[in-house]
Enzyme design. Structure first.
Site, short mmCIF file in Angstrom:
data_model
loop_
_atom_site.label_atom_id
_atom_site.label_comp_id
_atom_site.label_asym_id
_atom_site.label_seq_id
_atom_site.Cartn_x
_atom_site.Cartn_y
_atom_site.Cartn_z
N LYS A 170 0.69 -1.34 0.10
CA LYS A 170 0.40 -0.12 -0.02
C LYS A 170 0.62 1.29 -0.03
CE LYS A 170 -4.16 1.58 1.74
NZ LYS A 170 -5.57 1.02 3.52
N GLU A 192 -19.34 -6.39 10.35
CA GLU A 192 -19.51 -5.21 11.13
C GLU A 192 -20.83 -6.73 11.60
OE1 GLU A 192 -18.60 -2.33 8.62
OE2 GLU A 192 -19.26 -4.38 8.13
N ARG A 205 -25.05 -2.64 7.92
CA ARG A 205 -24.88 -3.70 7.20
C ARG A 205 -25.36 -4.97 8.54
NH1 ARG A 205 -19.56 -4.01 4.17
NH2 ARG A 205 -21.11 -5.66 2.96
#
Length: 644
Positions: free
Chosen positions: A287, A373, A401
């Protein structure tokens, strides 16, 4: 971007041009593309680190597959900036995340190269399987390719999709973009498993696919040695026991170096030519790759404001007040210092939700469950059932969610889970996908749920204390993204009386503005504008969407010609609940004209929050217009914006 020299990238009007280039030229395109992404995001802000990590992969995928006939689906989509540049949107990158400009995520309405919109994680494999079924049932589509990160693949929905795709046995491709980091460092057993596999890809120089497999096989630890043999099996057909993904029915290739263009192209082309069923290609990337400030940053420059390319220094405006997120984090830590049973749960967003502040002081009492979640909510419910006091800190848009778990595992059992709901209302550059528009309605519908909304940062501190003290059932409090209003903060919050609002200012009976959330400043501005129209306004802060302060509402209704509810949520929320309760109490039978000012029945595209609320009509001007219509008055001040 005009100062950059990009002779090879300049030849790319679309992915078809990449497929005419040599592998050597594609490497040069990737180098130029990385520089252009850095330059573009320096001017607009956005998701830089994730995009830099997939530069080579973006080029290789478009070169190896026949997009847009083949469907390339980016999970979440925050890594799609190189993809946008390569697919005909290069000249619009200056408008990224701006009002009327390019979305910061993939968006079907924006390009035929965005076959599936995103912004929430772990959806790509499900969507890719849907395209695959469509292809096999005669729809005009080619192969489906899902690119999913190591953080996203840990979520339950991704497992469900992998299981379904493996059972179907149809030809599709999953690219596992493994950079060992989503927004925060990934957590959990799957992350550790992938890291073990990925470590094998760093043992030395790479040759052909057979050499890669043999090299990994020779030096791999025994527990993962069989998984490393899969690359050789793809070429030679030799058997192995395989990896977790193979047990689900996938052919597994990897790990491979996601920044080695030659290796990427070789593997992708080979897989595309040979695959008959589902294939997972494990691709290791870095990243922020190629930009030192990003690679050296703890968050790899996941989300940045405008910045100086040379230094990497971000141009952030000086804050006149602390952020709501920071205020929550400090208030929670203060409560936790007084009560050892307080714990915090976050779903891969410790910094974004502010619980990282508590984690620094009480690391054993903060739990990051990863992008999960649903699990996080039920995990919190179990903690509450054990006697702990869990604060479940999740953005409004992501709490959606876990709604089934909020209903069945928390509300139905009356468990005292405390929901700290960040990013309430419209959030700016992230647009409609991240707007916290629906939580008032979907939480307010649940029996026994208490729903609060902070009007300013001091009120937020009080609501944290109120939630900590509330043991009789679930309670939620919402607050926006961004900085507070600059009010003085208490050292520790005061417990509020459940279901009681407060009067802010009293008028002479013309109109009452009943506000929920951080629109009090807009109410004050509206009151000033209404005074110019000869109208006196009362302002009240509801504090609670549920239970409502019916004594306060009755007082406002009986003593004013009109009552306007004001909220930063969608239809079916606070205003709807006020109207329903007023009807039940007979308060609509006595002539008070009640109107509801809320977000309109449409999704609102990205812009600054101020522009978005203006677009929605939920600001001081919108309040004035609503009042004038309710009172059947003509405007005296025509240009309301100019008066401000």
């Amino acid at each position: 971007m005009t100062n950059l020299k990009t002779p090879n990238l300049d030849r790319v009007a679309g992915p078809a041009d990449l497929r005419q280039m040599t592998d050597h030229t594609l490497r040069a395109v990737a180098d130029e593309l990385r520089a252009e992404v850095i330059e573009a995001v320096s001017q607009t802000g956005g998701h830089l680190g994730s995009s830099l990590g997939v530069v080579e992969l973006s080029v290789a995928l478009h070169a190896a597959f026949d997009t847009p006939r083949d469907k390339l689906i980016w999970d979440v989509g925050h890594q799609c900036y190189p993809h946008k540049i390569l697919t005909g949107r290069r000249d619009r990158m200056h408008s990224l995340r701006q009002g009327g400009g390019l979305s910061g995520f993939t968006k079907r309405a924006e390009s035929e190269y965005d076959p599936f919109g995103a912004a929430h994680s772990s959806t790509s494999i499900s969507a890719a399987l849907g395209f695959t079924i469509g292809r096999d049932m005669g729809q005009p589509t080619g192969d489906a390719v899902a690119v999913i990160g190591d953080g996203s693949i840990s979520a339950g929905m991704a497992y469900e999709a992998l299981n379904n795709a493996g059972a179907e046995g149809r030809r599709l491709f999953v690219i596992l973009n493994d950079n060992e980091m989503s927004i925060a460092p990934p957590v959990g057993a799957m992350s550790s498993y992938l890291s073990n596999l990925a470590d094998l890809s760093r043992i030395g120089p790479f040759g052909g696919l057979v050499a890669v497999a043999e090299g990994m096989e020779q030096l791999a630890p025994k527990p993962v040695r069989e998984g490393a043999r899969r690359a050789r099996e793809m070429v030679t057909g030799l058997e192995s026991k395989g990896t977790f993904f193979e047990e689900l029915g996938f052919d597994y290739i990897g790990p491979i170096d996601g920044h080695d263009m030659g290796q990427l192209l070789s593997v992708l082309r080979s897989a595309r030519a040979r695959a008959t069923g589902p294939v997972l290609i494990h691709c290791c990337t870095v990243k922020g790759k190629g930009y030192a400030p990003a690679e050296g940053s703890t968050d790899k420059y996941h989300g940045v404001s405008k910045f100086d390319v040379g230094t990497g220094v971000q141009a952030k405006a000086k804050a006149n007040a602390p952020s709501y997120t920071g205020v929550f984090g400090d208030a929670l830590t203060a409560e936790a210092a007084q009560d050892p049973t307080i714990v915090a749960i976050t779903a891969a967003m410790p910094g974004g939700t502010g619980v990282d502040r508590m984690a620094k002081r009480f690391p054993a009492r903060v739990f990051d469950v990863g992008i999960a979640e649903q699990h996080g909510v039920t995990f919190a419910a179990g903690m509450a059932a054990s006697g702990l006091k869990p604060f479940c800190a999740i953005y409004s848009t992501f709490l959606q969610r876990g709604y089934d778990q909020v209903v069945h595992d928390v509300a139905l059992q009356g468990l005292p889970v405390r929901f700290a709901i960040d990013r309430a209302g419209l959030v700016g550059a992230d647009g409609a996908t991240h707007a916290g528009a629906f939580d008032i309605g979907y939480l307010g519908a649940l029996p026994g749920m208490v729903v609060m909304a902070a009007a300013d940062e001091a009120e937020l501190v009080h609501m944290v204390a109120t939630a900590a003290a509330h043991d009789s059932g679930p309670i939620a409090f919402r607050y926006p993204r961004g900085n507070g209003t600059g009010v003085a903060l208490p050292e520790r919050g005061t417990v509020l009386e459940i279901g009681k609002g407060r009067m802010i200012r009293e008028g002479n009976g013309d109109v009452a503005l009943l506000s929920l959330g951080t629109l009090l400043e807009e109410c004050e501005a509206a009151a000033t504008m209404l005074a110019a129209e000869g109208i006196s306004a009362t302002i009240a802060d509801a504090r609670f969407a549920k239970p409502l302060d019916m004594d306060l509402i009755a007082q406002l209704a009986r003593n004013h010609t009109a009552l306007i509810t004001v909220e930063q949520g969608a239809k079916g929320g606070f205003g709807a609940m006020v109207l329903q309760e007023m009807a039940g109490h007979g308060l609509l039978d006595h002539g008070c004209r009640v109107r509801s000012l809320c977000l309109p029945d449409r999704f609102i595209d990205q812009a600054s929050p101020v522009e978005m609320y203006r677009n929605a009509g939920v600001d001081a001007d919108g309040m004035v217009e609503t009042v004038l219509l309710a009172l059947e008055r003509d405007r005296k001040v025509v240009d309301l914006h100019a008066e401000r």
